[in-house]
Design a protein around this motif. Structure first.
Motif, PDB file in Angstrom:
ATOM      1  N   PRO A   7     -16.867  85.720 -84.156  1.00 12.16           N
ATOM      2  CA  PRO A   7     -15.365  85.806 -83.666  1.00 12.16           C
ATOM      3  C   PRO A   7     -15.417  86.686 -82.518  1.00 12.16           C
ATOM      4  O   PRO A   7     -16.371  87.557 -82.259  1.00 12.16           O
ATOM      5  CB  PRO A   7     -14.551  85.927 -84.770  1.00 12.16           C
ATOM      6  CG  PRO A   7     -15.025  86.877 -85.749  1.00 12.16           C
ATOM      7  CD  PRO A   7     -16.762  86.417 -85.780  1.00 12.16           C
ATOM      8  N   THR A   8     -14.347  86.690 -81.676  1.00 14.66           N
ATOM      9  CA  THR A   8     -14.307  87.513 -80.534  1.00 14.66           C
ATOM     10  C   THR A   8     -14.143  89.017 -80.819  1.00 14.66           C
ATOM     11  O   THR A   8     -13.629  89.491 -82.181  1.00 14.66           O
ATOM     12  CB  THR A   8     -13.035  87.350 -79.560  1.00 14.66           C
ATOM     13  OG1 THR A   8     -11.786  87.137 -80.656  1.00 14.66           O
ATOM     14  CG2 THR A   8     -13.355  85.941 -79.200  1.00 14.66           C
ATOM     15  N   GLY A   9     -14.430  90.070 -80.198  1.00 16.89           N
ATOM     16  CA  GLY A   9     -14.437  91.295 -80.421  1.00 16.89           C
ATOM     17  C   GLY A   9     -12.889  91.929 -80.733  1.00 16.89           C
ATOM     18  O   GLY A   9     -12.696  92.743 -81.552  1.00 16.89           O
ATOM     19  N   LYS A  10     -12.008  91.380 -79.901  1.00 11.76           N
ATOM     20  CA  LYS A  10     -10.783  91.644 -79.993  1.00 11.76           C
ATOM     21  C   LYS A  10     -10.235  91.339 -81.212  1.00 11.76           C
ATOM     22  O   LYS A  10      -9.316  92.207 -81.951  1.00 11.76           O
ATOM     23  CB  LYS A  10      -9.704  90.760 -79.109  1.00 11.76           C
ATOM     24  CG  LYS A  10      -8.016  91.222 -79.281  1.00 11.76           C
ATOM     25  CD  LYS A  10      -7.720  90.179 -78.124  1.00 11.76           C
ATOM     26  CE  LYS A  10      -6.124  90.341 -78.182  1.00 11.76           C
ATOM     27  NZ  LYS A  10      -5.390  89.683 -77.442  1.00 11.76           N
ATOM     28  N   ALA A  11     -10.537  90.174 -81.945  1.00  6.18           N
ATOM     29  CA  ALA A  11     -10.029  89.698 -83.383  1.00  6.18           C
ATOM     30  C   ALA A  11     -10.699  90.699 -84.547  1.00  6.18           C
ATOM     31  O   ALA A  11      -9.839  91.210 -85.289  1.00  6.18           O
ATOM     32  CB  ALA A  11     -10.603  88.599 -83.473  1.00  6.18           C
ATOM     33  N   LEU A  12     -11.856  90.981 -84.280  1.00  8.31           N
ATOM     34  CA  LEU A  12     -12.598  92.089 -85.116  1.00  8.31           C
ATOM     35  C   LEU A  12     -11.917  93.348 -85.162  1.00  8.31           C
ATOM     36  O   LEU A  12     -11.558  94.043 -86.231  1.00  8.31           O
ATOM     37  CB  LEU A  12     -14.142  92.126 -85.076  1.00  8.31           C
ATOM     38  CG  LEU A  12     -14.811  90.812 -85.286  1.00  8.31           C
ATOM     39  CD1 LEU A  12     -16.175  91.257 -85.151  1.00  8.31           C
ATOM     40  CD2 LEU A  12     -14.720  90.584 -86.650  1.00  8.31           C
ATOM     41  N   TRP A  13     -11.551  93.957 -83.730  1.00 11.15           N
ATOM     42  CA  TRP A  13     -11.031  95.215 -83.682  1.00 11.15           C
ATOM     43  C   TRP A  13      -9.826  95.178 -84.276  1.00 11.15           C
ATOM     44  O   TRP A  13      -9.166  96.347 -84.966  1.00 11.15           O
ATOM     45  CB  TRP A  13     -11.013  95.830 -82.227  1.00 11.15           C
ATOM     46  CG  TRP A  13     -12.337  96.182 -81.940  1.00 11.15           C
ATOM     47  CD1 TRP A  13     -13.302  95.665 -81.235  1.00 11.15           C
ATOM     48  CD2 TRP A  13     -13.102  97.354 -82.463  1.00 11.15           C
ATOM     49  NE1 TRP A  13     -14.428  96.402 -81.041  1.00 11.15           N
ATOM     50  CE2 TRP A  13     -14.596  97.397 -81.815  1.00 11.15           C
ATOM     51  CE3 TRP A  13     -12.871  98.214 -83.556  1.00 11.15           C
ATOM     52  CZ2 TRP A  13     -15.484  98.371 -82.322  1.00 11.15           C
ATOM     53  CZ3 TRP A  13     -13.750  99.123 -83.929  1.00 11.15           C
ATOM     54  CH2 TRP A  13     -15.096  99.284 -83.242  1.00 11.15           C
ATOM     55  N   SER A  54      -7.565  81.836 -83.133  1.00  5.57           N
ATOM     56  CA  SER A  54      -7.298  81.272 -81.658  1.00  5.57           C
ATOM     57  C   SER A  54      -8.484  80.381 -81.247  1.00  5.57           C
ATOM     58  O   SER A  54      -9.497  80.422 -81.632  1.00  5.57           O
ATOM     59  CB  SER A  54      -7.043  82.361 -80.799  1.00  5.57           C
ATOM     60  OG  SER A  54      -8.323  83.165 -80.631  1.00  5.57           O
ATOM     61  N   ALA A  55      -8.274  79.377 -80.117  1.00  4.73           N
ATOM     62  CA  ALA A  55      -8.979  78.757 -79.516  1.00  4.73           C
ATOM     63  C   ALA A  55     -10.366  79.606 -78.913  1.00  4.73           C
ATOM     64  O   ALA A  55     -11.592  79.049 -79.038  1.00  4.73           O
ATOM     65  CB  ALA A  55      -8.592  77.863 -78.451  1.00  4.73           C
ATOM     66  N   SER A  56      -9.853  80.851 -78.345  1.00  9.54           N
ATOM     67  CA  SER A  56     -11.167  81.134 -77.923  1.00  9.54           C
ATOM     68  C   SER A  56     -11.894  81.886 -78.767  1.00  9.54           C
ATOM     69  O   SER A  56     -13.378  81.981 -78.638  1.00  9.54           O
ATOM     70  CB  SER A  56     -10.466  82.350 -76.785  1.00  9.54           C
ATOM     71  OG  SER A  56      -9.954  83.452 -77.590  1.00  9.54           O
ATOM     72  N   SER A  57     -11.446  82.240 -80.043  1.00 11.29           N
ATOM     73  CA  SER A  57     -12.190  82.985 -81.133  1.00 11.29           C
ATOM     74  C   SER A  57     -13.124  81.659 -81.750  1.00 11.29           C
ATOM     75  O   SER A  57     -14.224  81.868 -82.242  1.00 11.29           O
ATOM     76  CB  SER A  57     -11.570  83.499 -82.112  1.00 11.29           C
ATOM     77  OG  SER A  57     -12.301  84.320 -82.899  1.00 11.29           O
ATOM     78  N   ASP A  58     -12.523  80.443 -81.789  1.00  8.34           N
ATOM     79  CA  ASP A  58     -13.321  79.181 -82.218  1.00  8.34           C
ATOM     80  C   ASP A  58     -14.469  78.855 -81.491  1.00  8.34           C
ATOM     81  O   ASP A  58     -15.604  78.689 -81.820  1.00  8.34           O
ATOM     82  CB  ASP A  58     -12.269  78.036 -82.325  1.00  8.34           C
ATOM     83  CG  ASP A  58     -11.383  78.173 -83.429  1.00  8.34           C
ATOM     84  OD1 ASP A  58     -11.624  78.901 -84.433  1.00  8.34           O
ATOM     85  OD2 ASP A  58     -10.250  77.502 -83.311  1.00  8.34           O
ATOM     86  N   VAL A  59     -14.065  79.114 -80.021  1.00  7.29           N
ATOM     87  CA  VAL A  59     -15.378  78.737 -78.954  1.00  7.29           C
ATOM     88  C   VAL A  59     -16.344  79.584 -79.168  1.00  7.29           C
ATOM     89  O   VAL A  59     -17.553  79.789 -78.878  1.00  7.29           O
ATOM     90  CB  VAL A  59     -14.762  78.700 -77.573  1.00  7.29           C
ATOM     91  CG1 VAL A  59     -15.747  78.576 -76.451  1.00  7.29           C
ATOM     92  CG2 VAL A  59     -14.125  77.603 -77.368  1.00  7.29           C
ATOM     93  N   SER A  60     -16.046  81.059 -79.432  1.00  6.55           N
ATOM     94  CA  SER A  60     -17.019  82.239 -79.466  1.00  6.55           C
ATOM     95  C   SER A  60     -17.857  82.079 -80.820  1.00  6.55           C
ATOM     96  O   SER A  60     -19.010  82.006 -80.910  1.00  6.55           O
ATOM     97  CB  SER A  60     -16.295  83.566 -79.430  1.00  6.55           C
ATOM     98  OG  SER A  60     -17.282  84.471 -79.933  1.00  6.55           O
TER      99      SER A  60
END
Length: 83
Positions: free
Chosen positions: A58-64, A45-51
């Motif tokens: 990547p974002t914590g949500k994606a990892l979990w 996602s875009a937010s994970s790309d920014v992170s």
């Protein structure tokens, strides 16, 4: 451990500590696959790309979602291999 339940003049025996049945294994496998799909979508996602751009991770949500989906899918898959 066994528990006997009387209902309508019939006795049902419920065993605890046994293996998962096939339906539960299939349900866990499907849930795991769905979590993995959501995890891959969140990872790209875009937010994970920014992170990833600013923090390198990547974002914590994606990892979990990825970790949880992997664990649940493995649990479901291992349950299918048992008798």
């Amino acid at each position: 451990m066994e528990i006997t339940i009387a209902a309508r003049d019939e006795f049902y025996c419920v065993k605890f500590g046994g293996y998962m049945d096939k339906n539960m294994s299939i349900a866990l496998l499907v849930i795991g696959i769905v979590l993995l799909i959501f995890g891959f979508n969140a990872y790209h996602s875009a937010s994970s790309d920014v992170s990833r751009f600013f923090t390198g991770a990547p974002t914590g949500k994606a990892l979990w979602l990825l970790i949880g989906g992997f664990i649940v899918a493995i649990a479901g898959f291992s349950g299918l291999g048992r008798k």
